[in-house]
Design a protein around this motif. Structure first.
Motif, short mmCIF file in Angstrom:
data_model
loop_
_atom_site.label_atom_id
_atom_site.label_comp_id
_atom_site.label_asym_id
_atom_site.label_seq_id
_atom_site.Cartn_x
_atom_site.Cartn_y
_atom_site.Cartn_z
N UNK A 28 0.80 -1.22 0.00
CA UNK A 28 0.00 0.00 0.00
C UNK A 28 0.84 1.28 0.00
N UNK A 29 2.14 1.10 0.18
CA UNK A 29 2.99 2.29 0.17
C UNK A 29 3.54 2.50 -1.24
N UNK A 30 3.56 3.73 -1.64
CA UNK A 30 4.15 4.05 -2.93
C UNK A 30 4.73 5.47 -2.86
N UNK A 31 5.20 5.94 -3.98
CA UNK A 31 5.85 7.26 -4.01
C UNK A 31 5.70 7.79 -5.43
N UNK A 32 5.53 9.09 -5.59
CA UNK A 32 5.35 9.64 -6.94
C UNK A 32 6.42 9.16 -7.92
#
Lengths: 554, 554
Positions: B16-20
């Protein structure tokens, strides 16, 4: 998955009219201001074959009698100020909906059975609220599942205090379904039981009894068997003391509605329901040519022959016919035929005499019929063309429809009308009028419609925002036909879900929560293998087979 | 019936974690007070194999990025006052949820996908309401289904005015399912479109475009392609003009939460989720031994390392893990461990500095996490025993649980606590505090609890009505175990339905209507053969096979 005895089309259609002389499951007795309604279910008297109604468990047939009794108390015995509901069995008040019946029923039957019983429970609450006839559930034995849900619909609950009798909602642990006849909602929203206690209670097969049932607000009082009758009478008198004196109202007998099944539907003096092919039907209400009774006493004298009352009773039966006996119908054209001035004259009379108890009761009866229309899972198109009379009270029928098509043509005289009754006499379940719900975003428009009292033409109706679409004569028949064929081609399930969401804009009330949140979840569960699969709990209950669950949480 | 590629357990768990820098489906750009969020879905970038995300259609992976972007705008770019959401494709803004994905997904996956996307849409509205960051859907092409539902969650909608681009909700006629990501509810309850128009619109495959879309309140404005950018910027500026100046807020970078998957769950610095066997899990939040930042600026300087923020972010991830990656878990024990005085000190600091923008944002983040807990379809028992610290903000975790078990034993020091934040900082979806919901029938008791500020012992908690049951040491372990085994033995579907009804006593809001009424009906439809059967519309869409419906209305 489930066999479908209950909805077997080879069986004769369900009849919704009955009479105390024909009751198989209830005894109705009157003692001055107190009515006593005793549940005495005939185990052999199931509406459909294949199950026994043991332990005062019920099916649709039992509830049809209960609904009849509630109407009769209001109309035939206006002197009544408290109804005591008890049971005729030893040690059991009511065991709830019959499990074998649910097991052998198809999905649609289960859903419509629950909807009808939910309406009956709400009718008990409506009777208390607007007719000052209070209700006391005198639970003289085990009060389980739907039995407790019936008690929850009463103003107060008395439970016998012995070593065995409890109130319980064992549906979740025993049957893997919900207490779906308002149970979960009324526990937290009406009795406002603390949610963690409600959670414990709703998973406790044995239920809760004695002082703890009072402490948890599940019942209002308890009494040992020896003092049960005295306590019951005392509570009934206390409820009566909260109601105003009724004066000298004289009841009217609810005679049989002259509504007959015919080849393609049902036909009364004022209402005709007729299959029109292609999954469609027409539901037409015809006004009389003259107003008839001009004051409350004349209406009272006319009683069940008062055309307005009779027309509403016929309309109610037609809706039930549509729901229960005509599952194959998807789309219904609504028409009110006649002289719209008669409708407005009726409303003037109703408004002037609404304090007459009989007029008051008929008005609230009409309110319930219109709510039943809102709650009927069919698509409704109101067709407003030449000869129609959607005015005042009967405008509500159009406002309840999913769409309103209006013929706006120079060659055809089309008239609609509004009266002050559209401003509050017939609230929806959400507490708003149908005009308020329609114009939720532009409340001033509801006011504009109401200000436009009297009759107006198709163009004005369109300007006032009452027409989904106004069409001329050239398009009318063809377009309507195309629209209907299109509608009737869609998945009936998707339409049911869509309509259930679009019809109730604005606030939710306990009533709409029961039909919206609780019922929708119950319908979901009624589809889940954990309940209705071959190894589901509903199928296995009462057999030596233990249910097998898929334990993945959704 | 449906194959279940999307939920195939052999696939790796969802992250569920992401980054641009890792986004595959969105572009996020900033220009002063305006953020631009451009949907540019990588057709090959589906979260699961077996479907292509054509035409800016989305799956859970696309929405995880959107949710991430919304959080980043709030925390990293507090200077932003308007977010413009548009699409990178020609002629299509967004085609909605991917049909092939839905078709290949199991029931639980569909339900949880919809729940997550519903939460993301509500987060957009929350951002507008409490952080004065307005949203403009700049629909530069066809806006269909879930695409229009995304637009509906924005404050305003601009639609390109060309010969093709419409807004539409074609789910009912094309797919036999509902626009279930808030679509039906927002059309009638947020935009307050007249119900008959909403009915027409929701059955119109081709949708509505141009001036009629404005007239029907489906969009706020239209512009031809040549003027689209100018109109978009003008509308964004007009939205900005409705918001207060932000001053000189400096954002904080949302660094990766140090939450790792371990053998039986996930583990962060403050939160541990661990399977405990028998379909159970424990979810434990451990407080630090000291308060840490004492004023808003110190918290701001600590940024993502501020323990309260980090703990809430970890808790949020643990809830998502439970829902999406742990369907087999049915029952979760909740514990908050530590010194309860630290919790109360935290609340004093939060209350004193809640006007600091960063503290304000973290408080509202915690509010959303607690709402996600309310909405998680698992049974939750809060276990209040020695060493626990259910106080103030962290008391909300107990109040969100289905039951609260308290150890009341002379040998063990058990402390709970209440703060002013329990009086309104963390409202539920129904608009009430958890204390108000708990004591709906006895509002004075919510006041009594709040008046009892500071720490109190187990006996007082019981007296105050906070304990479902208080037990002594002798019973504690055995009873809890029995209660848990019992709970875990029930049908997970029945429990989900029961909890969805008991957790939300009191008023319904648009938010609770979306999860209660709309979602429950959608879940029902997601079980119906007309949608998901071999000949159902969802299965047949895009194939040469026409769906075959059972036309019996339920």
């Amino acid at each position: 998955m489930s066999i479908t005895v209950a909805a077997d089309p080879s069986l004769s259609p369900v009849e919704f009219q009955t009479h105390p002389s024909r009751y198989r499951h209830w005894r109705l007795a009157f003692d001055g201001e107190v009515a006593r309604l005793t549940m005495a279910v005939d185990a052999e008297g199931g509406l459909r074959p294949g199950y026994e109604l043991k332990l005062n468990s019920y099916d649709l047939g039992v509830d049809i009698e209960l609904a009849d009794a509630v109407q009769r108390i209001r109309f035939e015995h206006p002197e009544v100020r408290c109804v005591v509901i008890d049971g005729a069995l030893d040690k059991v008040f009511c065991a709830g909906a019959n499990i074998q019946m649910l097991r052998s029923s198809g999905h649609g039957w289960k859903v419509n059975f629950c909807k009808y019983t939910n309406e009956t429970r709400l009718y008990l609450e409506d009777m208390s609220e607007v007719s000052d006839i209070k209700t006391l559930a005198a639970c003289n034995g085990a009060t389980a599942g739907g039995g407790y849900e019936l008690a929850l619909a009463c103003d107060e609950i008395l439970l016998v205090d012995d070593s065995n009798s409890s109130v319980s909602l064992p549906e979740v642990p025993l049957l893997a379904v919900l207490p779906g006849t308002g149970g979960l909602t009324r526990v937290v929203d009406k009795r406002m039981v603390r949610r963690d206690r409600a959670d414990v209670f709703s998973t406790l097969v044995e239920g809760i009894k004695g002082k703890k049932a009072i402490e948890w607000d599940l019942v209002d009082d308890i009494a040992p068997l020896s003092q049960f009758e005295a306590k019951r009478d005392e509570m009934a008198q206390a409820l009566i003391a909260t109601t105003p004196d009724k004066g000298d109202c004289v009841g009217v007998e609810l005679t049989e509605v002259p509504m007959k099944r015919c080849e393609k539907g049902v036909r009364g003096d004022f209402v005709i329901l007729k299959e029109t092919g292609g999954r469609g039907a027409s539901l037409t209400l015809t006004l009389p040519s003259e107003l008839g009774p001009q004051i409350g006493d004349e209406a009272h004298a006319a009683a069940c022959s008062w055309w307005f009352f009779q027309a509403m009773r016929e309309f109610d039966l037609a809706l039930l016919e549509l729901r229960i006996n005509k599952p194959e119908i998807n789309l219904v054209n609504l028409r009110v035929i006649g002289n719209p001035q008669v409708a407005l004259d009726l409303d003037a009379m109703l408004a002037a005499h609404q304090d007459h108890w009989f007029v008051h009761e008929v008005l609230h009866f009409a309110k319930r019929v219109f709510k039943r229309l809102d709650m009927t899972a069919k698509s409704f198109f109101a067709l407003v063309d030449g000869g129609t009379a959607f005015a005042g009270t009967f405008l509500e029928i159009a406002l309840a429809a999913d769409r309103i098509y209006v013929l706006d043509d120079a060659e055809t005289d089309v008239q609609l009308g509004v009266s002050m009754l559209n401003g509050g006499a017939y609230p929806m379940g959400n507490g708003l009028t149908r005009l308020e719900t329609r114009f939720l975003g532009e409340p001033e428009k509801a006011g504009e419609v109401l200000a436009h009292s009297g009759l107006f033409d198709a163009a004005s109706a369109d300007e006032l925002g009452l027409a989904t679409e106004a069409m001329d004569e050239i398009d009318w028949e063809d377009e309507i036909r195309v629209l209907q064929e299109e509608r009737a081609s869609y998945s009936p399930d998707a339409l049911t879900g869509m309509e259930a969401n679009l019809r109730y804009a604005g606030p939710e009330t306990m009533e709409t929560k029961i039909f919206g949140r609780l019922t929708a979840w119950q319908n979901w569960i009624f589809q889940r293998p954990n309940a209705v699969g071959d190894s589901g709990a509903l199928q296995c209950y009462g057999t030596p087979v233990r249910p097998e669950f898929d334990y993945n949480r959704t």
